[in-house]
Write a protein that holds these residues in place. Sequence first.
Motif, mmCIF file in Angstrom:
data_model
loop_
_atom_site.group_PDB
_atom_site.id
_atom_site.type_symbol
_atom_site.label_atom_id
_atom_site.label_comp_id
_atom_site.label_asym_id
_atom_site.label_seq_id
_atom_site.Cartn_x
_atom_site.Cartn_y
_atom_site.Cartn_z
ATOM 1 N N GLY A 194 0.835 -1.200 0.000
ATOM 2 C CA GLY A 194 0.000 0.000 0.000
ATOM 3 C C GLY A 194 0.864 1.243 0.000
ATOM 4 O O GLY A 194 2.097 1.169 -0.076
ATOM 5 N N THR A 195 0.210 2.398 0.079
ATOM 6 C CA THR A 195 0.911 3.673 0.133
ATOM 7 C C THR A 195 0.640 4.312 1.482
ATOM 8 O O THR A 195 -0.514 4.453 1.892
ATOM 9 C CB THR A 195 0.440 4.604 -0.995
ATOM 10 O OG1 THR A 195 0.689 3.977 -2.256
ATOM 11 C CG2 THR A 195 1.174 5.930 -0.943
ATOM 12 N N TYR A 196 1.699 4.700 2.197
ATOM 13 C CA TYR A 196 1.587 5.191 3.562
ATOM 14 C C TYR A 196 2.220 6.584 3.670
ATOM 15 O O TYR A 196 3.243 6.856 3.045
ATOM 16 C CB TYR A 196 2.280 4.238 4.529
ATOM 17 C CG TYR A 196 1.759 2.836 4.451
ATOM 18 C CD1 TYR A 196 0.615 2.458 5.145
ATOM 19 C CD2 TYR A 196 2.384 1.876 3.657
ATOM 20 C CE1 TYR A 196 0.113 1.178 5.065
ATOM 21 C CE2 TYR A 196 1.897 0.588 3.566
ATOM 22 C CZ TYR A 196 0.757 0.245 4.269
ATOM 23 O OH TYR A 196 0.261 -1.032 4.185
ATOM 24 N N SER A 197 1.585 7.435 4.486
ATOM 25 C CA SER A 197 2.150 8.763 4.737
ATOM 26 C C SER A 197 2.744 8.789 6.131
ATOM 27 O O SER A 197 2.168 8.254 7.077
ATOM 28 C CB SER A 197 1.071 9.838 4.604
ATOM 29 O OG SER A 197 0.065 9.666 5.572
ATOM 30 N N VAL A 198 3.899 9.420 6.261
ATOM 31 C CA VAL A 198 4.577 9.566 7.546
ATOM 32 C C VAL A 198 4.839 11.055 7.758
ATOM 33 O O VAL A 198 5.433 11.709 6.903
ATOM 34 C CB VAL A 198 5.901 8.773 7.569
ATOM 35 C CG1 VAL A 198 6.603 8.957 8.907
ATOM 36 C CG2 VAL A 198 5.650 7.305 7.292
ATOM 37 N N THR A 199 4.363 11.584 8.892
ATOM 38 C CA THR A 199 4.433 13.019 9.156
ATOM 39 C C THR A 199 5.206 13.286 10.438
ATOM 40 O O THR A 199 5.047 12.561 11.423
ATOM 41 C CB THR A 199 3.010 13.610 9.303
ATOM 42 O OG1 THR A 199 2.245 13.263 8.153
ATOM 43 C CG2 THR A 199 3.049 15.116 9.441
ATOM 44 N N LEU A 200 6.036 14.331 10.424
ATOM 45 C CA LEU A 200 6.745 14.779 11.614
ATOM 46 C C LEU A 200 6.296 16.199 11.943
ATOM 47 O O LEU A 200 6.410 17.104 11.107
ATOM 48 C CB LEU A 200 8.260 14.761 11.392
ATOM 49 C CG LEU A 200 9.105 15.461 12.475
ATOM 50 C CD1 LEU A 200 8.949 14.764 13.823
ATOM 51 C CD2 LEU A 200 10.567 15.541 12.063
ATOM 52 N N THR A 201 5.780 16.406 13.157
ATOM 53 C CA THR A 201 5.418 17.743 13.629
ATOM 54 C C THR A 201 6.280 18.077 14.846
ATOM 55 O O THR A 201 6.376 17.270 15.772
ATOM 56 C CB THR A 201 3.934 17.821 14.016
ATOM 57 O OG1 THR A 201 3.137 17.496 12.876
ATOM 58 C CG2 THR A 201 3.570 19.227 14.485
ATOM 59 N N VAL A 202 6.911 19.254 14.829
ATOM 60 C CA VAL A 202 7.739 19.671 15.956
ATOM 61 C C VAL A 202 7.060 20.823 16.687
ATOM 62 O O VAL A 202 6.312 21.611 16.102
ATOM 63 C CB VAL A 202 9.156 20.094 15.505
ATOM 64 C CG1 VAL A 202 9.903 18.912 14.922
ATOM 65 C CG2 VAL A 202 9.094 21.245 14.498
ATOM 66 N N THR A 203 7.320 20.921 18.002
ATOM 67 C CA THR A 203 6.758 21.969 18.853
ATOM 68 C C THR A 203 7.896 22.691 19.562
ATOM 69 O O THR A 203 8.838 22.045 20.037
ATOM 70 C CB THR A 203 5.806 21.368 19.898
ATOM 71 O OG1 THR A 203 4.799 20.605 19.236
ATOM 72 C CG2 THR A 203 5.139 22.455 20.732
ATOM 73 N N ASP A 204 7.813 24.038 19.643
ATOM 74 C CA ASP A 204 8.891 24.770 20.313
ATOM 75 C C ASP A 204 8.503 25.112 21.756
ATOM 76 O O ASP A 204 7.399 24.813 22.210
ATOM 77 C CB ASP A 204 9.283 26.028 19.523
ATOM 78 C CG ASP A 204 8.189 27.078 19.476
ATOM 79 O OD1 ASP A 204 7.206 26.979 20.239
ATOM 80 O OD2 ASP A 204 8.311 28.022 18.656
#
Length: 612
Positions: free
Chosen positions: A585-595
């Motif tokens: 399948g096709t998968y999305s991987v997301t990185l969110t950073v917080t300061d």
Amino acid sequence: MYFWCVKPCSRPESVGMKLPVSGNENAASRLRLFSFTVFLLALVVLHSPSSFGQSDVIGKWLTLSTQMPINPIHTALMGNGKILVVSGSGNYPVQTTFMVGVWDPSTNTFTNGPNQSWDMFCNGMVVLPDGRPFIMGGNLQYDPFFGWKRTAMYDPVTSKYTDMEDMAHGRWYPTSTVLGDGRVMTFSGLNEVGNTDTQVEIYKVGVGFAAPSTAPWTPPLYPRMHLLPSGKVFYSGSTTQSRTFDPSTNGWSGVIATTNYSGTRTYGSSVLLPLTPANGYTPKVMIFGGGNPSTATTEIIDLSASTPVWVNGPSMSQPRIEMNATLLPNGKVLTLGGSLNDEDTTTASLKADLYDPATNTMASAGSNVYPRLYHSVSLLLPEATVWVAGGNPHRGSYEQHVEIYKPPYLYTSSGSLATRPAISSVSPTVIGYGTSFQVQTPDAANIASVVLMKNGSVTHAFDMDQRMVGLNFTKGSGVLTLTGPPNGNTAPPGYYMLFLINTSGVPSIAQFVQVSKTPTDVPPTGTITSPSANILVAPGQAVTFSGTGAAPSGSITGYSWVFRGGTPNNSSLANPGAVTFSTAGTYSVTLTVTDSAGNTDPSPPVRTITVA
């Protein structure tokens, strides 16, 4: 008053006259016919709502030449001035391409896609403080309807959707509300097995959803919710008993008021009336119409009272179910669309109304052309006009025409365009609470008020985001010095349209500004360092993930990875290491950073992993 001929008006018999015979009798008859025709035309012109002399009283309606190519069920005005349109399957079970797009009001053009892998039909959508529309839930199954637990964000910079953290349960027909600290509360909706979800979930970007809290009562679908200056969230309907929710304790009040209308105001609308320095930011909520058959009645509640009570307001010109109500920058409310009987175009309400909270009166706003029933929408635009679209009472078809309402404040008594005040610049464009900022304008001496209008996000007869907040200001030579809103509960963080209104009541074209808890902060940015690009892997193959972040305003304090389909499903580590994708399948991987200031990356990086 209108005069309608029973037969074609070109024939004298149709108005009770005999045909002329000859000679003088013929001439006299022609003169009588001419005089009578002039009289009829005068009646039509004098009493026509579209006549030029009425523009400054009722406004004007226009139909755009461009038509809407997808069913505009969910719409949100973004900080770039464009409108996100989400249709999903569009109330049509055989529609397997889940459609979305963007409408540009400046050019009246539409851009399709990208189409989605899951059905966002009947979601709850608000715009986050950083400007990204956040979509919660949707349609997991038709007939009976089940709800998705999935969520997604749309980035107006990259024009891409990114799947985010799942909710605890599915939601179909939920309501979402931006809170004073920028978190998002979602409530109600049918869950993944078709039951009404009585839990409240609260989402924070970069952190995800907190543990749900259960309400001691069962809400309707798409409940009408408003954030109050107290920080509490008010439930105004559609049922008769009103309550509040306190996000600081996750607790509900008992019933604080009961509507005068004894029935359920199904698909009526609800508006938080203007919050201004002049009224002490006193919260009043007004409900309109609803029911089936519907009512034309309205009610208003003052939530600053020690014992709030619903009081009858002026009635609209027509009963309305599946209606829309839109705040204008002069504080009036445009109500339009709907019908007497639900999803019945033969009883469509085409007369629009303007409610004035200053006088507590209802007046005509003319008539639109096309029935606006189930799944119709309306949004305030920066031009201080109202964009109206949709209407989908029957599966497989929808109203494609788009209309624009130009309110009376845009016209003079002669019907010509009024001279509008101008905004030369706003500095800074990120406004802090209680802090000073300036607006350069050549019309400073003639400005009577300055208001912030929160960008709207509307679906199913309710705008989850719209809000009007007045500002204090002082005048200088070519400049206004303003003070930002008092706090986030009065004006939740996010994007607003700033309007100047002159002493004649004419608004400027708006400037978009962002209200923020820390205006000097620059948002952090995240980078996925491994893999450095989208990749193709075999089932069962491990992929090593790592990332980093940069924060000009401080330090990075949090990392949030979302792996859709991999193991683990999420991680709070900068370097989560090896992740295995076991199924093709096709998968999305997301990185969110917080300061350290609590800001998050407004455009988190994404990697696409194709497993084949």
